[in-house]
Design a protein around this motif. Structure first.
Motif, short mmCIF file in Angstrom:
data_model
loop_
_atom_site.label_atom_id
_atom_site.label_comp_id
_atom_site.label_asym_id
_atom_site.label_seq_id
_atom_site.Cartn_x
_atom_site.Cartn_y
_atom_site.Cartn_z
N ARG A 51 0.86 -1.18 0.00
CA ARG A 51 0.00 0.00 0.00
C ARG A 51 0.90 1.24 0.00
O ARG A 51 2.03 1.20 0.49
N GLU A 52 0.37 2.33 -0.52
CA GLU A 52 1.16 3.58 -0.55
C GLU A 52 1.64 3.95 0.85
O GLU A 52 2.76 4.41 1.03
N ASP A 53 0.77 3.76 1.86
CA ASP A 53 1.12 4.13 3.24
C ASP A 53 2.28 3.31 3.79
O ASP A 53 2.92 3.71 4.76
N ASP A 54 2.52 2.11 3.19
CA ASP A 54 3.57 1.22 3.70
C ASP A 54 4.89 1.36 2.96
O ASP A 54 5.89 0.74 3.36
N LYS A 55 4.92 2.15 1.91
CA LYS A 55 6.15 2.27 1.14
C LYS A 55 7.19 3.08 1.93
O LYS A 55 6.83 4.04 2.64
N PRO A 56 8.48 2.69 1.82
CA PRO A 56 9.52 3.33 2.64
C PRO A 56 9.53 4.85 2.59
O PRO A 56 9.68 5.51 3.62
N GLU A 57 9.36 5.42 1.39
CA GLU A 57 9.43 6.88 1.27
C GLU A 57 8.26 7.54 2.01
O GLU A 57 8.41 8.61 2.61
N THR A 58 7.09 6.90 1.98
CA THR A 58 5.92 7.44 2.68
C THR A 58 6.11 7.32 4.18
O THR A 58 5.82 8.27 4.94
N VAL A 59 6.59 6.17 4.62
CA VAL A 59 6.82 5.94 6.05
C VAL A 59 7.86 6.93 6.58
O VAL A 59 7.69 7.50 7.66
N LYS A 60 8.93 7.13 5.82
CA LYS A 60 9.98 8.06 6.27
C LYS A 60 9.43 9.47 6.43
O LYS A 60 9.76 10.17 7.41
N ARG A 61 8.61 9.90 5.47
CA ARG A 61 8.00 11.24 5.59
C ARG A 61 7.16 11.34 6.85
O ARG A 61 7.20 12.35 7.57
N ARG A 62 6.37 10.27 7.12
CA ARG A 62 5.52 10.28 8.32
C ARG A 62 6.36 10.34 9.59
O ARG A 62 6.03 11.08 10.53
N LEU A 63 7.44 9.57 9.61
CA LEU A 63 8.33 9.58 10.78
C LEU A 63 8.98 10.96 10.95
O LEU A 63 9.06 11.48 12.07
N ASP A 64 9.43 11.53 9.84
CA ASP A 64 10.09 12.84 9.91
C ASP A 64 9.15 13.90 10.48
O ASP A 64 9.55 14.74 11.29
N VAL A 65 7.89 13.86 10.04
CA VAL A 65 6.89 14.82 10.54
C VAL A 65 6.68 14.62 12.04
O VAL A 65 6.64 15.59 12.82
N ASN A 66 6.55 13.35 12.45
CA ASN A 66 6.33 13.07 13.87
C ASN A 66 7.52 13.46 14.73
O ASN A 66 7.35 13.95 15.85
N ILE A 67 8.72 13.25 14.21
CA ILE A 67 9.93 13.65 14.95
C ILE A 67 9.96 15.17 15.12
O ILE A 67 10.20 15.68 16.21
N ALA A 68 9.70 15.88 14.02
CA ALA A 68 9.73 17.34 14.06
C ALA A 68 8.69 17.90 15.03
O ALA A 68 8.95 18.87 15.75
N GLN A 69 7.50 17.28 15.05
CA GLN A 69 6.45 17.75 15.95
C GLN A 69 6.70 17.33 17.39
O GLN A 69 6.40 18.06 18.34
N GLY A 70 7.26 16.12 17.56
CA GLY A 70 7.39 15.56 18.91
C GLY A 70 8.54 16.08 19.72
O GLY A 70 8.44 16.20 20.95
N GLU A 71 9.65 16.40 19.06
CA GLU A 71 10.84 16.81 19.82
C GLU A 71 10.61 18.04 20.70
O GLU A 71 11.01 18.05 21.87
N PRO A 72 9.96 19.10 20.19
CA PRO A 72 9.72 20.25 21.08
C PRO A 72 8.83 19.90 22.27
O PRO A 72 9.00 20.46 23.36
N ILE A 73 7.89 18.97 22.08
CA ILE A 73 7.01 18.58 23.18
C ILE A 73 7.80 17.82 24.24
O ILE A 73 7.69 18.11 25.44
N ILE A 74 8.61 16.86 23.80
CA ILE A 74 9.44 16.10 24.74
C ILE A 74 10.37 17.04 25.49
O ILE A 74 10.53 16.93 26.72
N ASN A 75 10.99 17.97 24.77
CA ASN A 75 11.91 18.92 25.42
C ASN A 75 11.18 19.79 26.44
O ASN A 75 11.72 20.10 27.51
N HIS A 76 9.96 20.17 26.10
CA HIS A 76 9.14 20.99 27.00
C HIS A 76 8.92 20.26 28.34
O HIS A 76 9.12 20.84 29.41
N TYR A 77 8.54 18.99 28.25
CA TYR A 77 8.28 18.23 29.47
C TYR A 77 9.58 17.78 30.16
O TYR A 77 9.62 17.63 31.38
N ARG A 78 10.64 17.61 29.36
CA ARG A 78 11.93 17.25 29.96
C ARG A 78 12.44 18.38 30.86
O ARG A 78 13.01 18.14 31.92
N GLU A 79 12.22 19.62 30.41
CA GLU A 79 12.61 20.77 31.22
C GLU A 79 11.86 20.81 32.55
O GLU A 79 12.36 21.36 33.54
N LYS A 80 10.67 20.21 32.57
CA LYS A 80 9.88 20.15 33.80
C LYS A 80 10.24 18.92 34.65
O LYS A 80 9.67 18.72 35.73
#
Length: 214
Positions: free
Chosen positions: A157-186
């Motif tokens: 499926r398109e959703d399972d292809k490596p390039e699609t998965v990598k894009r999804r992971l990259d988006v999640n990493i970019a969104q998640g890192e500031p949140i983790i850092n925010h709570y890590r500071e606390k």
């Protein structure tokens, strides 16, 4: 006990969330469940969310934040505590959650962060293949077809292809890192090694939660 659980797609966050809820009896609050319940109950925010969804539009943050606040104000939260899963997704939502918890007089006890190397997740998430004739699902690494097989007999499926998965992971990493850092500071983040047996991951999770209960 009031917790958030975080982790990239494929890290096993959903599995661990279910185990935490079963073992500790906290209310499992996922964004999907919240939206469905708010719309079914025709709450103020649920009705507003439905108006956007019916038009095929994204639900604005202020409505999502409002639905979270409605849910956290319910009686079972005071009695059992909560495990918030799938929210916050952006740093703006994290700031809104801080304000919501402050308004409701609720204290966040910890953030369980299931860590798995993104390259391992890419292999996990992009390995699924489907047999063209039977529709059976396999995984190239973890559940391959028996014996030699012709790759032409399978598709992804398109959703399972490596390039699609990598894009999804990259988006999640970019969104998640500031949140983790925010709570890590606390001082609220507890990192859990997710690239091990599911039950071993949960043993590590239980140790963290038990330490918070003491």
């Amino acid at each position: 006990m009031n917790l958030l659980i975080m982790g990239l797609p494929g890290a096993g966050k959903g599995t661990q969330a279910s185990k935490i809820v079963d073992a500790f009896g906290v209310a499992h609050i996922s964004t999907g469940d919240m939206f469905r319940a708010a719309m079914a109950n025709q709450t103020e925010m649920g009705t507003l969310a439905k108006s956007f969804i019916d038009k095929g539009e994204l639900v604005p943050d202020e409505v999502t934040n409002g639905i979270v606040k409605e849910r956290l104000a319910e009686n079972d939260i005071a009695e059992k505590g909560f495990l918030l899963d799938g929210y916050p997704r952006t740093i703006e939502q994290a700031f809104a959650l801080d304000q919501t918890l402050s308004d409701l007089g609720i204290e966040l006890d910890g953030v369980i962060n299931i860590e798995v190397d993104p390259s391992c997740l890419l292999e996990r998430l992009s390995g699924r293949i489907i047999h063209r004739e039977t529709g059976e699902t396999f995984h190239k690494v973890f559940n391959p077809p028996v014996g030699d097989y012709n790759e032409d007999d399978y598709y992804q499926r398109e959703d399972d292809k490596p390039e699609t998965v990598k894009r999804r992971l990259d988006v999640n990493i970019a969104q998640g890192e500031p949140i983790i850092n925010h709570y890590r500071e606390k001082g609220l983040v507890f990192d859990i090694e997710g690239n091990q047996d599911i039950n071993d991951v949960f043993e590590d999770v239980k140790k963290v939660i038990s330490s918070l209960n003491n």
